[in-house]
Design a protein around this motif. Sequence first.
Motif, PDB file in Angstrom:
ATOM      1  N   LYS A 196       0.928  -1.252   0.017  1.00 51.82           N
ATOM      2  CA  LYS A 196      -0.030  -0.057  -0.043  1.00 51.82           C
ATOM      3  C   LYS A 196       0.903   1.335  -0.152  1.00 51.82           C
ATOM      4  O   LYS A 196       0.643   2.075  -0.975  1.00 51.82           O
ATOM      5  CB  LYS A 196      -1.068   0.128   1.259  1.00 51.82           C
ATOM      6  CG  LYS A 196      -1.853  -1.271   1.180  1.00 51.82           C
ATOM      7  CD  LYS A 196      -2.906  -1.018   2.568  1.00 51.82           C
ATOM      8  CE  LYS A 196      -2.162  -1.243   3.964  1.00 51.82           C
ATOM      9  NZ  LYS A 196      -1.275  -2.309   4.356  1.00 51.82           N
ATOM     10  N   THR A 197       1.974   1.354   1.065  1.00 52.93           N
ATOM     11  CA  THR A 197       2.571   2.522   0.875  1.00 52.93           C
ATOM     12  C   THR A 197       3.423   2.757  -0.196  1.00 52.93           C
ATOM     13  O   THR A 197       3.794   3.773  -0.681  1.00 52.93           O
ATOM     14  CB  THR A 197       3.610   2.349   2.174  1.00 52.93           C
ATOM     15  OG1 THR A 197       2.689   2.600   3.397  1.00 52.93           O
ATOM     16  CG2 THR A 197       4.474   3.697   2.297  1.00 52.93           C
ATOM     17  N   SER A 198       4.025   1.386  -0.644  1.00 56.03           N
ATOM     18  CA  SER A 198       4.781   1.593  -2.155  1.00 56.03           C
ATOM     19  C   SER A 198       4.180   2.106  -2.948  1.00 56.03           C
ATOM     20  O   SER A 198       4.582   2.731  -3.864  1.00 56.03           O
ATOM     21  CB  SER A 198       5.155   0.144  -2.399  1.00 56.03           C
ATOM     22  OG  SER A 198       5.951  -0.368  -1.502  1.00 56.03           O
ATOM     23  N   PHE A 225       2.087  11.042   5.663  1.00 61.77           N
ATOM     24  CA  PHE A 225       3.120   9.870   5.532  1.00 61.77           C
ATOM     25  C   PHE A 225       2.314   9.017   6.762  1.00 61.77           C
ATOM     26  O   PHE A 225       1.869   9.140   7.782  1.00 61.77           O
ATOM     27  CB  PHE A 225       4.371  10.099   6.091  1.00 61.77           C
ATOM     28  CG  PHE A 225       5.175  10.811   4.890  1.00 61.77           C
ATOM     29  CD1 PHE A 225       5.979  10.301   3.956  1.00 61.77           C
ATOM     30  CD2 PHE A 225       4.749  12.391   4.662  1.00 61.77           C
ATOM     31  CE1 PHE A 225       6.671  10.997   2.898  1.00 61.77           C
ATOM     32  CE2 PHE A 225       5.260  13.090   3.543  1.00 61.77           C
ATOM     33  CZ  PHE A 225       6.112  12.335   2.628  1.00 61.77           C
ATOM     34  N   GLN A 226       2.961   7.812   6.661  1.00 62.46           N
ATOM     35  CA  GLN A 226       2.271   6.574   7.422  1.00 62.46           C
ATOM     36  C   GLN A 226       2.996   7.034   8.956  1.00 62.46           C
ATOM     37  O   GLN A 226       2.538   7.079   9.824  1.00 62.46           O
ATOM     38  CB  GLN A 226       2.892   5.228   7.269  1.00 62.46           C
ATOM     39  CG  GLN A 226       2.287   4.177   7.969  1.00 62.46           C
ATOM     40  CD  GLN A 226       2.366   2.738   7.317  1.00 62.46           C
ATOM     41  OE1 GLN A 226       2.948   2.476   6.371  1.00 62.46           O
ATOM     42  NE2 GLN A 226       2.066   1.751   8.121  1.00 62.46           N
ATOM     43  N   ASN A 227       4.322   7.364   8.736  1.00 64.01           N
ATOM     44  CA  ASN A 227       5.155   7.854   9.816  1.00 64.01           C
ATOM     45  C   ASN A 227       5.159   9.379   9.844  1.00 64.01           C
ATOM     46  O   ASN A 227       5.541   9.880   8.925  1.00 64.01           O
ATOM     47  CB  ASN A 227       6.411   7.088  10.174  1.00 64.01           C
ATOM     48  CG  ASN A 227       6.301   6.009  10.178  1.00 64.01           C
ATOM     49  OD1 ASN A 227       5.612   5.247  11.097  1.00 64.01           O
ATOM     50  ND2 ASN A 227       6.806   5.047   9.324  1.00 64.01           N
ATOM     51  N   LEU A 284      -3.552   9.715   1.446  1.00 65.49           N
ATOM     52  CA  LEU A 284      -3.529   9.836   2.990  1.00 65.49           C
ATOM     53  C   LEU A 284      -2.920   8.431   3.146  1.00 65.49           C
ATOM     54  O   LEU A 284      -3.730   7.327   2.919  1.00 65.49           O
ATOM     55  CB  LEU A 284      -4.939   9.998   3.560  1.00 65.49           C
ATOM     56  CG  LEU A 284      -5.551  11.454   3.181  1.00 65.49           C
ATOM     57  CD1 LEU A 284      -6.857  11.531   3.895  1.00 65.49           C
ATOM     58  CD2 LEU A 284      -4.670  12.491   3.824  1.00 65.49           C
ATOM     59  N   ASP A 285      -1.802   8.280   3.930  1.00 63.98           N
ATOM     60  CA  ASP A 285      -1.527   6.845   4.418  1.00 63.98           C
ATOM     61  C   ASP A 285      -1.601   6.702   5.733  1.00 63.98           C
ATOM     62  O   ASP A 285      -1.082   7.272   6.897  1.00 63.98           O
ATOM     63  CB  ASP A 285       0.127   7.024   4.043  1.00 63.98           C
ATOM     64  CG  ASP A 285       0.685   5.380   4.028  1.00 63.98           C
ATOM     65  OD1 ASP A 285       0.014   4.630   4.365  1.00 63.98           O
ATOM     66  OD2 ASP A 285       1.702   5.065   3.708  1.00 63.98           O
ATOM     67  N   GLU A 286      -2.612   5.663   5.859  1.00 61.54           N
ATOM     68  CA  GLU A 286      -3.042   5.504   7.406  1.00 61.54           C
ATOM     69  C   GLU A 286      -3.256   6.553   8.355  1.00 61.54           C
ATOM     70  O   GLU A 286      -2.691   6.685   9.142  1.00 61.54           O
ATOM     71  CB  GLU A 286      -2.081   4.248   7.788  1.00 61.54           C
ATOM     72  CG  GLU A 286      -2.059   3.170   6.939  1.00 61.54           C
ATOM     73  CD  GLU A 286      -1.533   1.869   7.642  1.00 61.54           C
ATOM     74  OE1 GLU A 286      -1.952   1.744   8.906  1.00 61.54           O
ATOM     75  OE2 GLU A 286      -1.250   0.882   7.138  1.00 61.54           O
ATOM     76  N   PRO A 287      -4.194   7.465   7.951  1.00 59.68           N
ATOM     77  CA  PRO A 287      -4.302   8.660   8.775  1.00 59.68           C
ATOM     78  C   PRO A 287      -5.124   8.324  10.073  1.00 59.68           C
ATOM     79  O   PRO A 287      -4.791   9.379  10.917  1.00 59.68           O
ATOM     80  CB  PRO A 287      -5.235   9.494   7.649  1.00 59.68           C
ATOM     81  CG  PRO A 287      -6.261   8.655   6.944  1.00 59.68           C
ATOM     82  CD  PRO A 287      -4.884   7.485   6.474  1.00 59.68           C
TER      83      PRO A 287
END
Length: 257
Positions: free
Chosen positions: A46-48, A88-90, A179-182
Amino acid sequence: MDSNTNLLTVEHVSLHFGGTAALSSVSFTVKKGEIRAIIGPNGAGKTSMLNCISGFYRPQEGSITYRGTDLTKTATPKIAALGLARTFQNIALYTGLSTLDNLMAARHIHMKQSSLASMIYWGAAQREEVAHREKVEEIIDFLEIAQIRKAVVGALPYGLRKRVELGRALALEPDILLLDEPMAGMNVEEKEDMARFILDIHERRGTTIVLIEHDMGLVMDISDRVVVLDFGIKIGDGTPDEVKDNADVVKAYLGEG
Ligand SMILES: Nc1ncnc2c1ncn2[C@@H]1O[C@H](COP(=O)(O)OP(=O)(O)O)[C@@H](O)[C@H]1O
Ligand SMILES: [Mg+2]
């Protein structure tokens, strides 16, 4: 553009790191104005995928077309200038700066006049600064973070930092918000707040949203269509109801942990 227009077309994107295939010939579209979720177990890619769209990773194969431009061949800062903003996820904020300064920095990075021009046309630069400030204050009000506008973000609780990061992405006034895992790591109340803000942005600004989420239940409520990845392969694509009943999807989630 009518509502059936594809704003983003991902075609046969493959990305590998040495022997690891993070993405294997993934294709999907994002229509203008929709909330498009990408879900899947940890390590699914997913993030990739989001990194390929925003130009942080360059896939070895495939194309990602946005308004006629192949993003896989576009410089990363140019992608933001084309109207794509991400979180970002982080969390990646300037932790030593205030909420206000983080949002102002976002506007300066992507919309500044050249420094020479601003020296010569001091008045114009001043007016521009005031306009940026107004926009930023509007976002702060919208996200209900006025009480922390002067607070140093590194000292804020996680849920609020996530909200500031969303604010920073909004400061770019994007056409597509990635949005990465907001909502990851949030409590139920914070998750509900975040979901409400995402829906509000979508409704008020008509922003197209690509939402990555690990938690299947959450996205089912708010997304129009869902892509499901597992081990870098697309195993499902459709409305939440279609995806929910897909046997491969059920299996991927049951097999997890
Ligand atoms: N920069 C990288 N270097 C090496 N492997 C990576 C890198 N980024 C992602 N991967 C690998 O690609 C796969 C997909 O990761 P990721 O896209 O982070 O998944 P997800 O976001 O769905 O949890 C994983 O096997 C991960 O270890
Ligand atoms: Mg991820």
